[in-house]
Design a protein around this motif. Structure first.
Motif: not given
Length: 272
Positions: A128-140
């Motif tokens: 979960l730690a890595v997943t929630i921080h990956n979302f803004p990368e995809g969004l960018s």
């Protein structure tokens, strides 16, 4: 060679870019089949490198186009407002998500889990730690491709591709940094790999949503660009930089951050 890609709808381009970023995470996670643990010095260097890439990308690929778009939209001397508002909201949004969703940073003990109290396993919390921080990368990535379709001078298709490449490069060590600790906790190599690669699937979703949103509501473009930048900077300061500095390799990690920043800056300016 990229003519087929250039002619695609920006939403489709962003989705392909999200898949590309996910693939590098999967490649990194696949190292669990070859090694039992990740070298700490290498991991710290790669975390520093990733932070440098994301900091540079936040300005050249996101904040600068946000300000330019606001100027073109007639904000005049107030062109900084969308960038400031979006940037702060992006960081605050991720902080709220951090406070709500239970997660555990790589290298921390189960007792240091963040978010609401839960009985979830350490393996799930790491995921979960890595997943929630990956979302803004995809969004960018998605917002960058959406901005490129608007014809801004500082937001070109080349700069969106460079941003995707930079995020993909830093995803590689992230995949192994997740899969190997999960393996060390007793999970099978297959399960460790699956969790490692699955943590980046949200990047595909984020890329699609980012491009779709700015294509549907163009007025939010400068805010969306800055939002993505704020979220990425939050990840750098809250996760990547501290994790790179806490294992006795601070000098190496700092130099790697500088190199990552310089490389991303060079790519974005030279190719964008």
């Amino acid at each position: 060679m990229l003519d087929w890609f250039i002619d695609l709808n920006p939403i489709v381009q962003a989705t392909f870019a999200g898949i590309f970023c996910w693939a590098f995470t999967a490649l990194g996670a696949s190292l669990v089949f070859l090694f039992n643990e990740v070298n700490q010095k290498l991991l710290d260097a790669m975390n520093g490198f990733a932070a440098g890439v994301m900091i540079a990308a936040s300005f050249w690929s996101l904040l600068a186009p946000a300000i330019e778009h606001a100027e073109a939209a007639g904000y005049g001397h107030w062109s900084f407002i969308p960038a400031v508002v979006g940037f702060l909201v992006g960081g605050i949004f991720l902080r709220v998500i951090d406070a709500i969703i239970p997660h555990l940073h790589i290298g921390d003990d189960r007792t240091n889990a963040e978010g609401v109290d839960t009985n979830l396993s350490s393996t799930t919390l790491l995921f979960l730690a890595v997943t929630i921080h990956n979302f803004p990368e995809g969004l960018s990535v998605g917002v960058a491709f959406g901005a490129a379709a608007m014809g801004l001078e500082s937001a070109t298709l080349a700069s969106a591709i460079v941003l995707s490449l930079g995020i993909a490069l830093q995803n590689f060590p992230e995949g192994s940094a997740l899969s190997m600790p999960i393996r060390a906790q007793g999970a099978s190599k297959g399960r460790a790999f699956n969790l490692g690669q699955a943590s980046a699937l949200v990047e595909i979703i984020g890329a699609f949503l980012g491009a779709w949103l700015v294509s549907q509501v163009t007025i939010i473009l400068p805010y969306a660009l800055a939002f993505a930048a704020g979220a990425m900077i939050f990840v750098c300061i809250e996760e990547l930089i501290p994790e790179s500095q806490n294992n006795g390799n601070s000098d190496l990690a700092t130099l790697a951050l500088l190199f990552g920043f310089a490389l991303m800056m060079t790519l974005d300016v030279a190719l964008g």
